[in-house]
Design a protein around this motif. Structure first.
Motif, short mmCIF file in Angstrom:
data_model
loop_
_atom_site.label_atom_id
_atom_site.label_comp_id
_atom_site.label_asym_id
_atom_site.label_seq_id
_atom_site.Cartn_x
_atom_site.Cartn_y
_atom_site.Cartn_z
N SER A 229 -15.85 6.26 -14.08
CA SER A 229 -16.34 7.36 -14.90
C SER A 229 -17.66 6.97 -15.54
CB SER A 229 -15.30 7.70 -15.98
OG SER A 229 -15.16 6.62 -16.89
N GLY A 230 -18.31 7.97 -16.15
CA GLY A 230 -19.60 7.69 -16.76
C GLY A 230 -19.50 6.69 -17.89
N LEU A 231 -18.47 6.83 -18.73
CA LEU A 231 -18.31 5.89 -19.84
C LEU A 231 -18.01 4.49 -19.34
CD1 LEU A 231 -16.29 8.09 -22.38
CD2 LEU A 231 -18.72 7.50 -22.44
N ALA A 232 -17.16 4.39 -18.31
CA ALA A 232 -16.86 3.07 -17.75
C ALA A 232 -18.09 2.43 -17.13
CB ALA A 232 -15.74 3.18 -16.72
N ALA A 233 -18.94 3.25 -16.50
CA ALA A 233 -20.17 2.71 -15.91
C ALA A 233 -21.11 2.19 -17.00
CB ALA A 233 -20.85 3.78 -15.07
N ARG A 258 -8.13 5.86 -22.03
CA ARG A 258 -7.95 7.32 -22.02
C ARG A 258 -9.27 8.05 -22.23
NH1 ARG A 258 -3.48 5.58 -25.24
NH2 ARG A 258 -1.52 5.71 -24.06
N TYR A 259 -10.15 7.50 -23.08
CA TYR A 259 -11.47 8.11 -23.24
C TYR A 259 -12.24 8.07 -21.92
CZ TYR A 259 -10.75 7.83 -28.32
OH TYR A 259 -10.26 7.98 -29.59
N GLU A 260 -12.18 6.95 -21.22
CA GLU A 260 -12.97 6.79 -20.00
C GLU A 260 -12.43 7.64 -18.85
OE1 GLU A 260 -14.61 2.23 -20.68
OE2 GLU A 260 -13.09 2.63 -19.16
N THR A 261 -11.14 7.90 -18.83
CA THR A 261 -10.56 8.73 -17.77
C THR A 261 -10.51 10.20 -18.14
OG1 THR A 261 -8.34 8.22 -18.62
CG2 THR A 261 -9.19 6.85 -16.82
N GLY A 262 -10.97 10.56 -19.34
CA GLY A 262 -11.01 11.96 -19.74
C GLY A 262 -9.70 12.51 -20.24
N ARG A 263 -8.71 11.63 -20.47
CA ARG A 263 -7.42 12.12 -20.98
C ARG A 263 -7.44 12.32 -22.49
NH1 ARG A 263 -3.34 7.82 -18.70
NH2 ARG A 263 -5.18 6.50 -18.96
N ARG A 264 -8.49 11.87 -23.15
CA ARG A 264 -8.61 12.07 -24.59
C ARG A 264 -10.07 12.38 -24.91
NH1 ARG A 264 -6.25 7.63 -28.65
NH2 ARG A 264 -4.34 8.42 -27.69
N PRO A 265 -10.34 13.45 -25.70
CA PRO A 265 -11.74 13.78 -26.00
C PRO A 265 -12.37 12.73 -26.91
CG PRO A 265 -10.24 15.19 -27.24
CD PRO A 265 -9.39 14.40 -26.30
N VAL A 266 -13.66 12.54 -26.73
CA VAL A 266 -14.41 11.56 -27.52
C VAL A 266 -15.05 12.29 -28.70
CG1 VAL A 266 -16.28 9.87 -27.50
CG2 VAL A 266 -14.85 10.20 -25.47
#
Length: 392
Positions: A229-233, A258-266
């Motif tokens: 994901s973009g955050l993980a990158a 969960r933030y990086e996989t989109g399961r929780r909003p940032v």
């Protein structure tokens, strides 16, 4: 049982002990056995195969010579098996072996051999050639005898990419579960490479997919990595693990996942912290998290926009007025008056809000000082105008 051919090895051991001028106990300790066992070897009893290598080292001879001196391993006389005995039991008894002897040759316990003979488990594939040779059976006869045995624990192979292959071919996990009549957790473990996929399951899947077993296994051996994901990158660009980044950001590693996989909003404050930790501007972090920055927060603020800025900051952080009030030590109506412009926060309250919203130092307090200075200048001008218009 004493084998006549083992007497040659016994004489050799006796001569070696006499040449070395060693006692029976010293010679036994040299090889690592009890003195009584060494005495039996000298008397003509054949050593166990596991002791032959130590004897060869002590005598200074090669293992083949010592094995030839020891002679073939003695076998029990053949005894008839019951008529209703399984094929493995009949073959073992005809070969003159008991479970202990057969297990010693195959490096398994007698209880394991018992489970094979009872049909409770199946021998591993790598043991089948040796088992057939010891029982005097052909490989086809042994496979026929093991046809009804359940699969071995180590049967099959690990296929970490099986899930991706099945998804490409249009098979869902629920469909695979219904096809193979197993639990969903079992299918998940097979598809992710956590456990081995049994041969029978692989054959059934290959038939259902219309392909060969070898082709399906070859595709499943490749490990498919999900695109980051973009955050993980962004995190990997600064060479940080999830645990390291989570410790700096003040969240748990599972929450960061969960933030990086989109399961929780940032939330916006966390996005600002990520931008600071990952050493990138805020815009790439918001884009990677799928957030649209509030228009007001991307502009330069003026003192007239302070109430609207406070409201946008609170909503972007996902906080209520009561939470902001508890954090700053004021009442709920006071926070409401700040956001409606009826009153201005003190410098201390604005400094606390800067810490809560993770803003740069002075972003809010500078607006309050500017507003107070202008208010003071306007009051001073009104007082001067009133003084000049009064009669002398």
């Amino acid at each position: 049982m004493i084998a006549p051919s083992a007497q040659a090895l016994g004489r050799r051991l006796s001569e070696w002990r006499g040449t070395q001028q060693m006692s029976l106990g010293a010679a036994a300790r040299r090889i690592g056995v009890h003195p009584t066992t060494f005495q039996r070897w000298e008397d003509g009893r054949r050593p166990y195969p596991r002791h032959l290598e130590a004897i060869a080292d002590a005598l200074g001879a090669d293992l083949a010579t010592v094995t030839a001196l020891a002679g073939p391993a003695p076998r029990r006389p053949c005894r008839p098996a019951p008529a209703d005995a399984p094929v493995l039991v009949r073959a073992r008894l005809e070969a003159g072996l008991d479970r202990v002897e057969l297990g010693r040759v195959l490096h398994v316990g007698p209880a394991t051999v018992y489970q094979w003979e009872r049909g409770n488990t199946r021998p591993p594939e790598d043991l089948l050639p040796r088992l057939a040779r010891q029982l005097g059976l052909s490989r086809e006869e042994l496979d026929l005898a093991l046809a009804d045995h359940p699969p071995c624990r180590y049967d099959g192979e690990v296929l970490p990419g099986l899930g991706a292959v099945l998804r490409e071919r249009g098979w869902t996990r629920a469909q695979v579960r219904d096809l193979l009549e197993v639990a969903s957790s079992t299918v998940f473990a097979w598809e992710t490479g956590r456990t081995r996929v049994p041969s029978w399951a692989l054959r059934r899947l290959a038939t259902a997919c219309g392909t060969e077993v070898g082709e399906l296994a070859a595709c499943g051996r490749r490990r498919f990595r999900r695109p980051a994901s973009g955050l993980a990158a962004l995190r990997r660009r600064v060479r940080m693990t999830q645990r390291e980044a989570a410790a700096v950001l003040g969240v748990s590693a599972s929450s960061l996942g969960r933030y990086e996989t989109g399961r929780r909003p940032v939330a916006l404050p966390l996005a600002r912290a990520m931008a600071r930790v990952y050493r990138v501007p805020l815009a790439p972090v918001l884009a990677a998290a799928g957030l649209a920055p509030p228009p007001l927060l991307t502009q330069q603020w003026t003192e007239a926009q302070l109430p609207t800025v406070l409201a946008d900051l609170r909503q972007a952080a996902g906080a209520s007025m009561s939470e902001v009030a508890r954090h700053t030590g004021v009442s709920h109506p006071t926070v409401r008056r700040w956001e409606t412009g009826e009153s201005l926060p003190s410098a201390g309250a604005l400094a606390t809000l800067e810490l809560q919203y993770r803003l740069g130092r002075g972003r809010l307090t500078a607006l309050a000082r500017s507003g107070q200075e202008r208010a003071g200048s306007r009051s001073q001008s009104r007082l001067s105008a009133a003084g000049s218009s009064s009669p002398a």
